[in-house]
Structures are given as structure tokens and as C-alpha cells.
Design an enzyme around this catalytic site. Structure first.
Site, PDB file in Angstrom:
ATOM      1  CG  HIS A 351      11.955 -22.334  -2.844  1.00  0.00           C
ATOM      2  ND1 HIS A 351      12.707 -21.896  -2.176  1.00  0.00           N
ATOM      3  CD2 HIS A 351      11.967 -23.919  -3.304  1.00  0.00           C
ATOM      4  CE1 HIS A 351      13.677 -22.975  -1.743  1.00  0.00           C
ATOM      5  NE2 HIS A 351      13.249 -24.281  -2.701  1.00  0.00           N
ATOM      6  CG  ASP A 352      10.253 -25.987  -1.626  1.00  0.00           C
ATOM      7  OD1 ASP A 352       9.779 -26.227  -2.737  1.00  0.00           O
ATOM      8  OD2 ASP A 352      11.388 -26.789  -1.149  1.00  0.00           O
ATOM      9  CE  LYS A 355       9.409 -29.622  -1.747  1.00  0.00           C
ATOM     10  NZ  LYS A 355      10.989 -30.467  -1.001  1.00  0.00           N
ATOM     11  CG  HIS A 404      11.805 -24.184  -7.488  1.00  0.00           C
ATOM     12  ND1 HIS A 404      10.466 -23.840  -7.274  1.00  0.00           N
ATOM     13  CD2 HIS A 404      11.633 -25.008  -6.748  1.00  0.00           C
ATOM     14  CE1 HIS A 404       9.205 -24.516  -6.227  1.00  0.00           C
ATOM     15  NE2 HIS A 404      10.514 -25.527  -5.831  1.00  0.00           N
ATOM     16  CG  HIS A 405      10.639 -28.833  -9.125  1.00  0.00           C
ATOM     17  ND1 HIS A 405      12.317 -28.915  -8.487  1.00  0.00           N
ATOM     18  CD2 HIS A 405       9.464 -28.175  -8.148  1.00  0.00           C
ATOM     19  CE1 HIS A 405      12.210 -29.013  -7.217  1.00  0.00           C
ATOM     20  NE2 HIS A 405      11.164 -28.621  -6.768  1.00  0.00           N
ATOM     21  CG  ASP A 433      15.388 -26.317  -5.553  1.00  0.00           C
ATOM     22  OD1 ASP A 433      15.196 -26.487  -4.553  1.00  0.00           O
ATOM     23  OD2 ASP A 433      14.786 -27.076  -5.937  1.00  0.00           O
TER      24      ASP A 433
HETATM   25 FE   LIG Z   1      13.015 -25.979  -2.991  1.00  0.00          FE
HETATM   26 FE   LIG Z   2      11.118 -27.619  -4.758  1.00  0.00          FE
END
Ligand SMILES: [Fe+2]
Ligand SMILES: [Fe+2]
Length: 504
Positions: A351-352, A355, A404-405, A433
């Protein structure tokens, strides 16, 4: 009992059998049927080249390279292998080494950013465009790169720091190379592939990193990787003329003279150089050695890339892993079916992944982010979606992983999705999360206990966070506390390591 295999190879056993399921098990299954976008069809035969090729874009962004750098390097390296008449088995080993050459790249991002006081992407990208094994070019580059926008005093201080940390830079390269090799092995690729990745930055004259190998001490495939990646970078900037100029100039210093000579024979192959613009290396995999990605391999790939994501910052070094275990625990409490569990696991692990495109200067900042910095952070789910949408077999995970955010009242990011759009897997992942983040240390605060995390999250339920997902978390934590029977003691302890991190 459900067994989860973590990306570092350790196994986490979760006492799901010990958790009383108070919600009818079929509820999740029915909901999952409604959320059809989150559940994939039975896995067909998927080409491994397509999966790794698509995920190599995540490695490109980590290195600050333009999208498709790894794929184009792969095409160049494979064209060289063809000219060298390497056999199919060797070309297969080389093919995956070229695509995964930067798999360890996130392992030194945080240290690079701190050492140079600069965006790690800029440090990494510019370092590939200079002759860093020479003292003078390395010094000039360092002086130009450190503490951008800082005072002369600040830049000098940073430069002296780099000089004092001479051994550290070698250790950083070592970490990158070792991690990359380890990931290749995790994916079930051959030792030759891993060794090529480990030797990526070794130079023919012995002045490369991290081991200072010389000449034929460097595995042949490692020598091909070194030349191919440099040729790609200079070709992208100035065409074949620039690529050939750098190869010839560094012949016998960085590069194996025989490989440079082989490259020389390809200079006039205009069709090949023009084909790099397409950026798809898949057709270069040896036809009689096509590797596929079955379910087990896709899981290992998700584990490996979760490791790449978690290695990016010391503050989130277990985030993807823990978020995955937590969301699967929640899904299990709610009676998710096996296919939904499988998809949630992969979505949580990845999911990240977006990043990787965010600088460690931002991710590791020990103070409040500026609005510009926060805007960069808010882009990471979009990058996650962009990357996963290209991965064969994982396309359907992109909307789940990238939400997820998002929050039920539309106040989340990046799209401001609302209740109607947020499926149950998305809601579960959001809760997992937040809980994981709250119970982990951050540069600006200490980790909260599990009770404190629940207290912080509760006011957001049900307006922003899903009531059912939050209730499942509360139940799970309560069950874990109660699960202290003699036969469950060790499982309960393992569960506490994730759910109650303060007890570690
Ligand atoms: Fe995350
Ligand atoms: Fe995230």
C-alpha cells in the site's frame, strides 16, 4: 491457525482459532462479493517478466531515475548479451539481474539524505552522472550536492561530515548491494542473478564499490549491469553519441574493455536504440526460459517489495509488514474468504510503495511538515496506484491499496472518496494503517500504547473510520489480552508484538 510468512522470511503464527468470531463468518464473504473489484479471478499463468518489469518502476523512482530506467537498462544489457552470444541460461540470469539491479536501493536512502543534507533522489540521480570513483569529480559533486540552499557554513559542515564518514559511504553501498542480492534470492532467482546485483557498482580497475573487486574477479553479469545502466543514463540524456563517449572514456577503468568493444559493434543498430523509447524489456527474456509467477511467487514478490518500502525509512521499517498482519487479523475476525484474504495481504504489503517517491528529507523530518512537503506526502497513494495498476495479477489491488488514507466523510486523500466508494477491504486497510502508525515511533513522537491508539481513533468512528473494522480491532485486542491460556501463551506473545507494541 493461519500462518503468515513475513518478507524477512520469518513466520508469524496468529491464533485466529483462539479468537472467537462473533460476527457471522459469511458476512464478509457476501460483502466481498459486492466489492468485486477487490477480488481477482483465479490466478492465470502470469509472466514473471511482466510483474518484475512493472515493479521496477518503483525502483526507478527510489533512485530518482526517469520511469523505465531499469527496463531500458535491461534491453541494453540483453542486447549486449546477444552480441556476446551468451547461452540462454546465462541470459535468463542476466535478464532478472538487470530488472532488479536496484532492488536494494531503498536500504541507503535515509542515510544518504542525512549524510548529504539533501533529497536522496537528487543525490542518487546525480551520483550516477559523474565519475564518482575519481577523487576530484567526487569532491566537486559532493560540494555541489550537499545542503542545497544552505549557508556556506552549513554546506562546509556537511562536506566535512561526509569526509569523516568515508567508511560509511562504502557501508552504504554494501547495504544496497547485499539487500538487492538478498531480494533476488527471496524471489527464487538463481545465485548468479544475486551475485550480479551484488557486483553492480564494482569497476574493472578495482576502484568501484563496495568490495573493490578488479577485472575478472567481478562476475561477468555484474560487469554487464554496470555498463548497461551507465549507457542507459547517458543514452537517455544525449543519445548513442553520449552513451558511446562515456563507455569509451571509461573503458578499462569502470568497464570491461571486451564489453565496451561489444557495445561498439552495436552503435549503428539504429532500430535497437530507437526501440528503447518503448521501454518494454519483456521480449528480451530467453524464449525457452520464460519464468512465470504463480500465487506463491506473487506472494513472495509482495513480501520482497514490502521489504523495499520498509527499508526506505528507519521510522517505518516494519510498517507494511505490521499493517499486513493487522489487516489480515481484522479480516479473519470478520470471516473473510481465502481469496479476499490473499488480495488484502498483497494490497497491505504494497500500500505504501508510492512512498519510495517521497524524499527521506520529508519522511524522516523530526518536525512539522510544511504545506509543500505535506503535498508531496499526499501524492504517495497516487504513485502506489500508478505502480500497481501496471503489475499483471495485481491491477485489481491498485484501488484498494491506494485508498488507505481516504476517509468515509470524504476528508481523506488523495481523491476525497466517500462512504459510497470505499469498499470493505479499503476500510479495513485504513483502520489497520492508522493503528499501525499510531503504535509505532515517529520522528516527532513516541509510539502510543494500544489503548492510547484506540482512544485516539475512537472519535473518528464512524464518521471517518469504519465502525465494523474498528470494532473488529477492539475485539481482537481484547481477545489477545484474554488469550493467556497455557497452550496459547507463545502465540499470544507473538500477537502482542504487533498488536501491543509497547510490550515488545
Ligand atoms: Fe501506510
Ligand atoms: Fe500511506
Amino acid at each position: 491457525m493461519v500462518e503468515l510468512v513475513r518478507h524477512d522470511g520469518l513466520k508469524s503464527h496468529w491464533p485466529f482459532a483462539a479468537v472467537r468470531v462473533r460476527v457471522p463468518p459469511r458476512v464478509f464473504g457476501l460483502q466481498a462479493a459486492r466489492d468485486t473489484a477487490c477480488v481477482s479471478a483465479a490466478a492465470p499463468q502470469i509472466a514473471l517478466s511482466g510483474v518484475i518489469g512493472a515493479l521496477s518502476y518503483a525502483l526507478d523512482v527510489t533512485e530518482g531515475e526517469p520511469p523505465g530506467h531499469a527496463q531500458r537498462s535491461c534491453q541494453i544489457g540483453m542486447r549486449l548479451a546477444q552480441a556476446l552470444e551468451l547461452d540462454a541460461a546465462t541470459r535468463s540470469q542476466l535478464f532478472y539481474a538487470l530488472l532488479l539491479k536496484d532492488a536494494g536501493c531503498s536500504a541507503n536512502s535515509a542515510k544518504m539524505a542525512a549524510l548529504f543534507g539533501a533529497d536522496d533522489h537528487v543525490v542518487k540521480r546525480t551520483s550516477k552522472r559523474i565519475d564518482w570513483s575519481g577523487r576530484l569529480p567526487a569532491f566537486v559533486w559532493s560540494a555541489r550536492t550537499v545542503a542545497p540552499g544552505g549557508s556556506l557554513r552549513a554546506r562546509l559542515h556537511q562536506l566535512l561530515g561526509i569526509k569523516a564518514e568515508g567508511q560509511l559511504t562504502r557501508a552504504l553501498m554494501q547495504a544496497r548491494c547485499d539487500r538487492g542480492a538478498e531480494i533476488a534470492l527471496m524471489l527464487g532467482l538463481e545465485a548468479e542473478t544475486a551475485e550480479a546485483i551484488r557486483a553492480l557498482d564494482e569497476h574493472w580497475d578495482g576502484r568501484g564499490q563496495p568490495s573493490g573487486l578488479r577485472g575478472e574477479e567481478i562476475p561477468l553479469l555484474g560487469r554487464v549491469l554496470c555498463l548497461a545502466q551507465t549507457v542507459e543514463i547517458f543514452h537517455a540524456a544525449g543519445g548513442i553519441r553520449a552513451a558511446w563517449a562515456v563507455a569509451r572514456k571509461r573503458r578499462g577503468r569502470w568497464f570491461d574493455p571486451a564489453l565496451v568493444d561489444a557495445l561498439g559493434t552495436l552503435r549503428g543498430d539504429d532500430e535497437f536504440w530507437a526501440s528503447l523509447a518503448g521501454g518494454d524489456a519483456a521480449s528480451w527474456e530467453p524464449e525457452d526460459r520464460l519464468l512465470t509467477a504463480d500465487d506463491a511467487r506473487l506472494d513472495r514478490i509482495a513480501d520482497a517489495f514490502a521489504g523495499v518500502v520498509d527499508a526506505k525509512s528507519p521510522w517505518t521499517y516494519r510498517h507494511s509488514d505490521r499493517a499486513c498482519v493487522i489487516v489480515m487479523s481484522l479480516a479473519s475476525v470478520l470471516g473473510a474468504d481465502a481469496r479476499t484474504m490473499r488480495d488484502l495481504r498483497r494490497a497491505a504489503l504494497l500500500h505504501d510503495i508510492g512512498k519510495l517517491a517521497v524524499s527521506n528529507r520529508i519522511l524522516d523530518k523530526p518536525a512539522r511538515l510544511t504545506s509543500a512537503e505535506f503535498a508531496r506526502v499526499r501524492e504517495h497513494p497516487v504513485v502506489t496506484e500508478r505502480i500497481l495498476a501496471r503489475v499483471p495479477g495485481c491491477e485489481h489491488l491498485a484501488p484498494v491499496a491506494s485508498a488507505h488514507h481516504e476517509r468515509l466523510d470524504g476528508s481523506g486523500y488523495p481523491r476525497g472518496l466517500g462512504e459510497a466508494e470505499l469498499t470493505r477491504p479499503m476500510r479495513l486497510l485504513a483502520v489497520a494503517d492508522v493503528y499501525e502508525a499510531l503504535t509505532s515511533d515517529r520522528p516527532y513522537r513516541r509510539a502510543r500504547s494500544s489503548d492510547e491508539a484506540l482512544t485516539i481513533m475512537r472519535p473518528d468512528v464512524p464518521e471517518r473510520l469504519d465502525r465494523e473494522a474498528f470494532s473488529a480491532l477492539e475485539r481482537l485486542l481484547a481477545e489477545q489480552r484474554d488469550a493467556r491460556g497455557p497452550s496459547e501463551r507463545s502465540d499470544a506473545r507473538r500477537a502482542e508484538a504487533v498488536l501491543h507494541p509497547k510490550t515488545r
